[in-house]
Scaffold this motif. Structure first.
Motif, PDB file in Angstrom:
ATOM      1  N   LEU A 177       0.826  -1.215   0.000  1.00 43.68           N
ATOM      2  CA  LEU A 177       0.000   0.000   0.000  1.00 43.68           C
ATOM      3  C   LEU A 177       0.854   1.255   0.000  1.00 43.68           C
ATOM      4  N   VAL A 178       1.960   1.230   0.749  1.00 46.23           N
ATOM      5  CA  VAL A 178       2.889   2.365   0.730  1.00 46.23           C
ATOM      6  C   VAL A 178       3.414   2.561  -0.691  1.00 46.23           C
ATOM      7  N   ASP A 179       3.780   1.463  -1.327  1.00 50.06           N
ATOM      8  CA  ASP A 179       4.273   1.485  -2.702  1.00 50.06           C
ATOM      9  C   ASP A 179       3.209   2.053  -3.650  1.00 50.06           C
ATOM     10  N   LYS A 180       1.950   1.730  -3.365  1.00 50.74           N
ATOM     11  CA  LYS A 180       0.847   2.104  -4.255  1.00 50.74           C
ATOM     12  C   LYS A 180       0.430   3.564  -4.130  1.00 50.74           C
ATOM     13  N   MET A 181       0.928   4.270  -3.143  1.00 43.08           N
ATOM     14  CA  MET A 181       0.482   5.639  -2.912  1.00 43.08           C
ATOM     15  C   MET A 181       0.807   6.578  -4.074  1.00 43.08           C
ATOM     16  N   ASP A 182       1.785   6.207  -4.920  1.00 38.05           N
ATOM     17  CA  ASP A 182       2.081   7.037  -6.089  1.00 38.05           C
ATOM     18  C   ASP A 182       1.287   6.589  -7.306  1.00 38.05           C
ATOM     19  N   GLY A 183       0.351   5.645  -7.098  1.00 37.61           N
ATOM     20  CA  GLY A 183      -0.545   5.226  -8.166  1.00 37.61           C
ATOM     21  C   GLY A 183      -0.259   3.863  -8.753  1.00 37.61           C
ATOM     22  N   VAL A 184       0.916   3.292  -8.484  1.00 36.02           N
ATOM     23  CA  VAL A 184       1.252   1.987  -9.057  1.00 36.02           C
ATOM     24  C   VAL A 184       2.125   1.196  -8.085  1.00 36.02           C
ATOM     25  N   ILE A 185       1.889  -0.110  -8.001  1.00 36.82           N
ATOM     26  CA  ILE A 185       2.717  -0.992  -7.177  1.00 36.82           C
ATOM     27  C   ILE A 185       3.826  -1.538  -8.062  1.00 36.82           C
ATOM     28  N   ASP A 186       5.017  -0.939  -7.953  1.00 39.09           N
ATOM     29  CA  ASP A 186       6.119  -1.317  -8.842  1.00 39.09           C
ATOM     30  C   ASP A 186       7.443  -1.510  -8.111  1.00 39.09           C
ATOM     31  N   GLY A 187       7.411  -1.485  -6.776  1.00 35.20           N
ATOM     32  CA  GLY A 187       8.647  -1.666  -6.022  1.00 35.20           C
ATOM     33  C   GLY A 187       9.437  -0.387  -5.813  1.00 35.20           C
ATOM     34  N   VAL A 188       8.936   0.718  -6.353  1.00 34.19           N
ATOM     35  CA  VAL A 188       9.613   2.020  -6.204  1.00 34.19           C
ATOM     36  C   VAL A 188       8.673   2.958  -5.453  1.00 34.19           C
ATOM     37  N   PRO A 189       8.824   3.076  -4.131  1.00 35.37           N
ATOM     38  CA  PRO A 189       7.917   3.909  -3.325  1.00 35.37           C
ATOM     39  C   PRO A 189       8.240   5.387  -3.459  1.00 35.37           C
ATOM     40  N   SER A 190       7.782   5.982  -4.543  1.00 41.38           N
ATOM     41  CA  SER A 190       8.161   7.361  -4.872  1.00 41.38           C
ATOM     42  C   SER A 190       7.781   8.361  -3.778  1.00 41.38           C
ATOM     43  N   MET A 191       6.754   8.036  -2.992  1.00 47.03           N
ATOM     44  CA  MET A 191       6.325   8.943  -1.923  1.00 47.03           C
ATOM     45  C   MET A 191       7.357   9.022  -0.800  1.00 47.03           C
ATOM     46  N   LEU A 192       8.211   7.987  -0.684  1.00 46.14           N
ATOM     47  CA  LEU A 192       9.192   7.943   0.395  1.00 46.14           C
ATOM     48  C   LEU A 192      10.625   8.043  -0.099  1.00 46.14           C
ATOM     49  N   LEU A 193      10.865   7.623  -1.328  1.00 42.01           N
ATOM     50  CA  LEU A 193      12.230   7.513  -1.839  1.00 42.01           C
ATOM     51  C   LEU A 193      12.694   8.827  -2.449  1.00 42.01           C
ATOM     52  N   GLU A 194      13.747   9.401  -1.878  1.00 41.59           N
ATOM     53  CA  GLU A 194      14.278  10.644  -2.412  1.00 41.59           C
ATOM     54  C   GLU A 194      14.886  10.395  -3.793  1.00 41.59           C
ATOM     55  N   ARG A 195      14.802  11.411  -4.640  1.00 42.67           N
ATOM     56  CA  ARG A 195      15.149  11.269  -6.052  1.00 42.67           C
ATOM     57  C   ARG A 195      16.544  10.660  -6.256  1.00 42.67           C
ATOM     58  N   GLN A 196      17.522  11.090  -5.453  1.00 40.62           N
ATOM     59  CA  GLN A 196      18.896  10.640  -5.692  1.00 40.62           C
ATOM     60  C   GLN A 196      19.100   9.157  -5.393  1.00 40.62           C
ATOM     61  N   TYR A 197      18.134   8.557  -4.680  1.00 41.27           N
ATOM     62  CA  TYR A 197      18.265   7.135  -4.355  1.00 41.27           C
ATOM     63  C   TYR A 197      17.457   6.239  -5.305  1.00 41.27           C
ATOM     64  N   THR A 198      16.678   6.832  -6.200  1.00 45.41           N
ATOM     65  CA  THR A 198      15.784   6.029  -7.042  1.00 45.41           C
ATOM     66  C   THR A 198      16.546   5.071  -7.955  1.00 45.41           C
TER      67      THR A 198
END
Length: 288
Positions: free
Chosen positions: A170-191
């Motif tokens: 669900l945390v992963d899905k907060m950006d609209g898609v469950i893809d293993g990249v939690p954009s809501m929590l992951l800072e850009r430089q770590y993506t």
């Protein structure tokens, strides 16, 4: 096809409207956390016991907030206060460091007695699911096995916790898609480093050269959820065997779980007992 798109749009609008109504009626705890509830957390949730007194108070507040604002329903099984507290604890653990976090994409947690299949049957062959995040007509719902919910907290070192796994989805899905990249929590430089590391670790799983649960090799979304289970359940093991993975998960969740585990060990181990690090010395002369 056009009809399908029409109904999908109607469903999306209904969910958005329902989400708006939920936000406008969101309930906040009154500040009183029952002593009986606190005892349940102390007995069953190791994460809670590794927190400071101030952090425990915040954890209790978040647990009660979750219970107040999310339905927890049993199907062919009775739901008691322990069940509700364990569900809420599972929800709070991944987002504990994010004070204002709300699961706006979740309305109800449905609990079945044990394994179920994709049609939510709990009897007969083909039952192999312990938890899932609903999609389609089940959007906004999570389905969990009661047995798996309790097993996840009964064994603190097995790197597995089904409920935490599903809440990480669900945390992963907060950006609209469950893809293993939690954009809501992951800072850009770590993506990019995170995506590259996931690919490397999934390859290791496929080559059978990893101790990470094989289910994590299914895809990036499942890897993120499985790795998060490991991170919260047995952080010292991950830090030792997968230091880069541990470090990136620490960045994502903003939480030093290995330090939490040390706090728990200091609470549980007598000063004259053998040190759990395996040095052969007494605890008071080693890691203490």
């Amino acid at each position: 096809m056009g009809l399908f798109i029409f109904f999908a749009m109607v469903a999306a609008l209904c969910l958005a409207y329902y989400g708006y109504l939920r936000k406008s009626s969101w309930q906040s705890p009154d500040g009183y956390f029952p002593t009986k509830w606190r005892k349940i957390l102390q007995e069953k949730v190791a994460f809670y016991n590794g927190l400071t007194a101030e952090e425990q108070e915040h954890f209790e507040w978040k647990v009660e907030e979750f219970i107040l604002n999310h339905k927890i329903t049993g199907v062919r099984v009775e739901i008691d206060k322990v069940d509700k507290l364990l569900v809420a604890a599972s929800a709070v653990i991944p987002i504990f460091k994010f004070a204002d976090w709300r699961y706006d994409n979740l309305f109800e947690v449905i609990i079945y007695p044990d394994h179920f299949d994709k049609n939510f049957a709990t009897e007969g062959e083909g039952r192999n699911i312990l938890g899932m995040v609903g999609t389609g007509y089940m959007e906004g719902k999570m389905i969990l096995s009661k047995r798996a919910l309790h097993d996840g907290f009964a064994n603190e070192k097995d790197k597995r916790n089904t409920a935490i796994h599903e809440f990480v989805h669900l945390v992963d899905k907060m950006d609209g898609v469950i893809d293993g990249v939690p954009s809501m929590l992951l800072e850009r430089q770590y993506t990019i480093p995170w995506i590259d590391l996931m690919k490397t670790k999934i390859k290791e799983i496929h080559e059978r050269s990893s101790d990470i649960n094989a289910y994590g090799g299914t895809n990036e979304a499942e890897f993120f959820a499985v790795a998060s289970e490991h991170f919260f359940e047995n952080p010292k093991s991950m830090q030792r065997k997968h230091p880069q993975l541990y470090a990136l998960l620490e960045e994502i969740f903003e939480h030093d779980m290995a330090e939490r585990e040390q706090v728990l060990r200091r609470m549980e181990i007598g000063r004259n007992a053998p040190c759990p690090c395996g040095s052969g010395q007494k605890y008071k002369r080693c890691c203490a």
